[in-house]
Design an enzyme around this catalytic site. Structure first.
Site, PDB file in Angstrom:
ATOM      1  N   ASP A  36       0.928  -1.260  -0.062  1.00 45.62           N
ATOM      2  CA  ASP A  36      -0.131  -0.048   0.061  1.00 45.62           C
ATOM      3  C   ASP A  36       0.862   1.256   0.115  1.00 45.62           C
ATOM      4  OD1 ASP A  36      -1.727   2.076   0.576  1.00 45.62           O
ATOM      5  OD2 ASP A  36      -1.961   1.487   2.670  1.00 45.62           O
ATOM      6  N   ASN A  38      -0.621   4.588  -0.360  1.00 41.83           N
ATOM      7  CA  ASN A  38      -1.054   5.773   0.036  1.00 41.83           C
ATOM      8  C   ASN A  38      -1.690   5.786   1.405  1.00 41.83           C
ATOM      9  OD1 ASN A  38      -3.143   3.998  -0.525  1.00 41.83           O
ATOM     10  ND2 ASN A  38      -4.279   5.366  -1.979  1.00 41.83           N
ATOM     11  N   ASP A  40      -3.989   3.939   2.578  1.00 42.06           N
ATOM     12  CA  ASP A  40      -5.446   3.815   2.853  1.00 42.06           C
ATOM     13  C   ASP A  40      -5.803   2.281   3.480  1.00 42.06           C
ATOM     14  OD1 ASP A  40      -5.047   2.155   0.527  1.00 42.06           O
ATOM     15  OD2 ASP A  40      -6.543   3.200  -0.558  1.00 42.06           O
ATOM     16  N   ASP A  44      -2.198  -1.324  -3.752  1.00 41.69           N
ATOM     17  CA  ASP A  44      -2.470  -0.581  -5.047  1.00 41.69           C
ATOM     18  C   ASP A  44      -1.421  -0.920  -6.012  1.00 41.69           C
ATOM     19  OD1 ASP A  44      -0.499   1.194  -4.190  1.00 41.69           O
ATOM     20  OD2 ASP A  44      -1.645   2.111  -2.902  1.00 41.69           O
ATOM     21  N   ASP A 113      -6.618 -10.647 -15.030  1.00 37.77           N
ATOM     22  CA  ASP A 113      -7.575 -11.597 -14.619  1.00 37.77           C
ATOM     23  C   ASP A 113      -9.029 -10.923 -15.126  1.00 37.77           C
ATOM     24  OD1 ASP A 113      -9.254 -13.113 -13.049  1.00 37.77           O
ATOM     25  OD2 ASP A 113      -7.833 -13.095 -11.516  1.00 37.77           O
ATOM     26  N   ASP A 215     -11.622 -16.020 -15.476  1.00 41.93           N
ATOM     27  CA  ASP A 215     -12.413 -16.478 -14.359  1.00 41.93           C
ATOM     28  C   ASP A 215     -13.620 -17.316 -14.707  1.00 41.93           C
ATOM     29  OD1 ASP A 215     -12.681 -15.733 -11.345  1.00 41.93           O
ATOM     30  OD2 ASP A 215     -14.628 -15.145 -12.082  1.00 41.93           O
ATOM     31  N   GLU A 266      -9.486 -20.535 -15.849  1.00 41.10           N
ATOM     32  CA  GLU A 266      -9.791 -21.318 -14.517  1.00 41.10           C
ATOM     33  C   GLU A 266     -11.187 -22.156 -14.660  1.00 41.10           C
ATOM     34  OE1 GLU A 266     -11.394 -19.968 -10.229  1.00 41.10           O
ATOM     35  OE2 GLU A 266     -12.399 -19.114 -11.692  1.00 41.10           O
ATOM     36  N   HIS A 330      -5.504 -16.985  -4.270  1.00 42.63           N
ATOM     37  CA  HIS A 330      -6.005 -16.473  -3.419  1.00 42.63           C
ATOM     38  C   HIS A 330      -7.502 -16.872  -2.783  1.00 42.63           C
ATOM     39  CE1 HIS A 330      -7.826 -15.649  -7.169  1.00 42.63           C
ATOM     40  NE2 HIS A 330      -8.939 -15.046  -6.661  1.00 42.63           N
ATOM     41  N   ASP A 331      -7.815 -18.145  -3.378  1.00 43.71           N
ATOM     42  CA  ASP A 331      -8.986 -18.829  -3.006  1.00 43.71           C
ATOM     43  C   ASP A 331      -8.634 -20.043  -2.059  1.00 43.71           C
ATOM     44  OD1 ASP A 331     -10.507 -16.876  -4.501  1.00 43.71           O
ATOM     45  OD2 ASP A 331     -10.518 -18.425  -6.232  1.00 43.71           O
TER      46      ASP A 331
HETATM   47  C1  NOJ Z   1     -12.736 -17.566  -8.852  1.00 41.00           C
HETATM   48  C2  NOJ Z   1     -12.180 -16.163  -8.227  1.00 41.00           C
HETATM   49  O1  NOJ Z   1     -10.834 -16.887  -8.106  1.00 41.00           O
HETATM   50  C3  NOJ Z   1     -12.934 -16.154  -6.921  1.00 41.00           C
HETATM   51  O2  NOJ Z   1     -11.965 -15.276  -6.088  1.00 41.00           O
HETATM   52  C4  NOJ Z   1     -13.960 -15.435  -7.116  1.00 41.00           C
HETATM   53  O3  NOJ Z   1     -14.662 -15.481  -5.902  1.00 41.00           O
HETATM   54  C5  NOJ Z   1     -14.810 -16.318  -8.107  1.00 41.00           C
HETATM   55  N1  NOJ Z   1     -14.224 -16.892  -9.426  1.00 41.00           N
HETATM   56  C6  NOJ Z   1     -15.851 -15.482  -8.586  1.00 41.00           C
HETATM   57  O4  NOJ Z   1     -15.404 -14.725  -9.511  1.00 41.00           O
END
Ligand code: NOJ
Length: 562
Positions: A36, A38, A40, A44, A113, A215, A266, A330-331
């Protein structure tokens, strides 16, 4: 990039014909948790620019950025309200242009993405669509009448909620949302929708973006009939429906083939048989895919299952198509916590998992902080969690009368926030991520696990990643070599050979807290082996192989001439 001169033109390898993007290593930047600038509390794009030299120092050559388009942020940017605008918390269009330029100057490529399956419910398309049944955009989304009892049209669940249908008072119909309520699904059967998306893709590619991560691709085509599912919890019915590959072939014709880019889809619920349809080079759809037989479907480490998954995919894709190799993005919970040992063997285990991902056939992905051996997190209260999926499941379960503490404990291990805590730059305040109040709390272990410490320690996970990635650039066998599993169903030791020309690399991994051993089979048993890389300092450099004694979480890459 790799010296491919000893690969003859037109030669077919494990990954098909040699091509630049097959040799890449991708680093994923979840920018809101990266750096980050700035104050907040939200990372970014300028933060990414500031850290480009760090990223470059890893030896990677692609940066996958999670969505940075304008978005109300219901699902951290996967709910887009304007595909042509940049989210103010991420920065400005000028920042995007500078990021692309600065990345390119350092030999780094940028992968965007792209969210094609749904928009935000605040997107002007959806606002128009919901305004009346006669609006020209009505058919851009999936609208259905209520069931005869007034309830939702079908019993289908969404990824995040008990139903994928939301009633809209204004017109008395339900709209479909496969994810959050604020993420209505687009109707890809409508050619106007498809053309709008192709236009948007061209806009970003014309800006100089080098790759696309697409995605929720498996969901684009909707089921042919809208009837109740026998088991609503098995949400496969949302995916791989007829028409999907027609859309992808059209997208390739209209967009992809006109640019020298890399695409990765994905693809939820992809089996090798389904997966090959997306990436078979002859079919001209995508370059590569992520399947989720591990990250979504294997909750804890299961060596035998993992080996079988790798064998099946290698057999299906050999010479035909390419997949990404990763254990978390990240999921998912961070790999060393979920699939390794993040306690007494954290460093060895993180290195072992890295060795595996970078030597199995496919394109390796490094998720920010993985190169430090960052771990998952357990926050004491649901209020510290931010993930829409976790929060909605929590509400659903507590709403059923279950104890909030028990539900929290159950959801913690797999919460997506495990991987979304701020990047750990140093031991200082907020892990050096932000001078403000971070949008999500840093992992308390940043005092010990951080970039500064890792830079100073020659045995760190970070330095090991650099070596591993550098090897890939020098040795075509790591990219193009054929793959053979030589460890059968051994529950702890994973050993496989990558072979290219007269070079064989043998990777031996002891994924266990106990010592292990592995006997090299013929024709490798009598060969003189060279140690290419190992995660224990004192592994034999040269050995006449027979039986390898392995320490807990020991990983070795050996090479020999065959
Ligand atoms: C997959 C993404 O990686 C995830 O973070 C998101 O919640 C879902 N697709 C819906 O877009």
């Amino acid at each position: 990039m790799i010296q491919t001169e000893n690969i003859s033109a037109g030669e077919k390898t494990m990954l098909g014909r040699p091509t630049w993007w097959k040799e890449t290593v991708v680093y994923q930047v979840y920018w809101r948790s990266f750096f980050d600038t700035n104050g907040d509390g939200i990372g970014d794009l300028r933060g990414v620019i500031e850290k480009l030299d760090y990223i470059r120092s890893l030896g990677v050559d692609f940066i996958w950025l999670n969505p940075f388009n304008e978005s109300p942020g219901v699902d951290n940017g996967y709910d887009i309200s304007d595909y042509y605008a940049v989210a103010p918390e991420a920065g400005t269009m000028a920042d995007v242009d500078r990021l692309i330029e600065e990345a390119h100057r350092r030999g780094l490529k940028i992968m965007m993405d792209i969210v094609l399956n749904h928009t935000s419910d605040r997107h002007p398309w959806f606002l128009a669509s919901r305004s009346s049944k006669d609006d020209p955009k009505r058919d851009w989304y999936i609208w259905r009448d209520p069931a005869p009892d007034g309830g939702p049209p079908t019993n289908w669940r969404s990824y995040f909620h008990p139903s994928c249908w939301r009633f809209d008072e204004a017109t008395g119909q339900y709209y479909m949302h496969s994810f959050a309520i604020g993420q209505p699904d687009l109707n890809w059967a409508n050619p106007e929708v498809r053309q709008a998306m192709y236009r948007m893709l061209r806009f970003w590619l014309d800006k100089g973006v080098d790759g696309l991560r697409l995605d929720a691709l498996a969901l684009l085509a909707k089921p042919e009939t809208f009837t109740d599912a026998a088991d609503p919890y098995d949400i496969r019915y949302l995916t791989h429906n007829p028409g999907l590959h027609d859309y992808l072939q059209e997208m390739n014709r209209e967009v992809f083939r006109h640019y020298n880019i890399m695409t990765v889809g994905e693809v939820a619920f992809a089996t090798p048989e389904l997966g090959v349809l997306f990436v078979d080079e002859e079919r001209r759809e995508l370059n590569s895919l992520f399947h989720f037989e591990v990250a979504d479907e294997m909750p804890a480490w299961d060596m035998v299952r993992f080996k079988r998954i790798q064998r099946r995919w290698a057999d299906a894709l050999r010479g035909r198509g390419v997949m990404g190799q990763f254990l978390n993005n990240h999921d998912h919970t961070r790999q060393v916590t979920r699939y390794g040992n993040d306690r007494e063997y954290r460093v060895q285990s993180a290195k072992l998992l890295a060795t595996m991902i970078h030597t199995l056939p496919g394109i390796p992905y490094v998720y920010q902080g993985e190169e430090l051996g960052m771990t998952g997190v357990r926050f004491a209260s649901i209020d510290d969690y931010r993930d829409v999926m976790m929060k909605s499941r929590y509400e659903e379960e507590v709403g059923r009368g279950r104890s909030p503490e028990e539900v929290l404990r159950e959801l913690q291990p797999l919460s997506r926030d495990n991987s979304r805590t701020p990047m750990q730059w140093n031991a200082g305040r907020n892990a050096g991520f932000s001078a403000g109040e971070p949008w999500i709390r840093p992992n308390p272990n940043h005092t010990a696990i951080n970039v500064e410490e890792a830079e100073a320690d020659p045995d760190s996970v970070l330095h090991y990643y650099r070596k591993l990635i550098a090897l890939r650039k020098e040795h075509p066998v790591m990219v193009y070599g054929d793959f053979e599993d030589i460890s059968g169903d051994d529950p702890h030791v994973y050993a496989y050979v990558r072979k290219h020309g007269d070079t064989a690399w043998i990777v031996v991994l002891n994924h266990s807290d106990a010592p292990g051993a592995f006997e090299l089979p013929e024709p490798y048993a009598g060969k003189t082996m060279q140690l290419v890389l190992g995660n224990y300092a004192d592994a034999d450099k040269l050995l006449r192989a027979g039986k390898l004694e392995l320490r807990p979480h020991e990983a070795r890459i050996l090479s020999c001439v065959i």
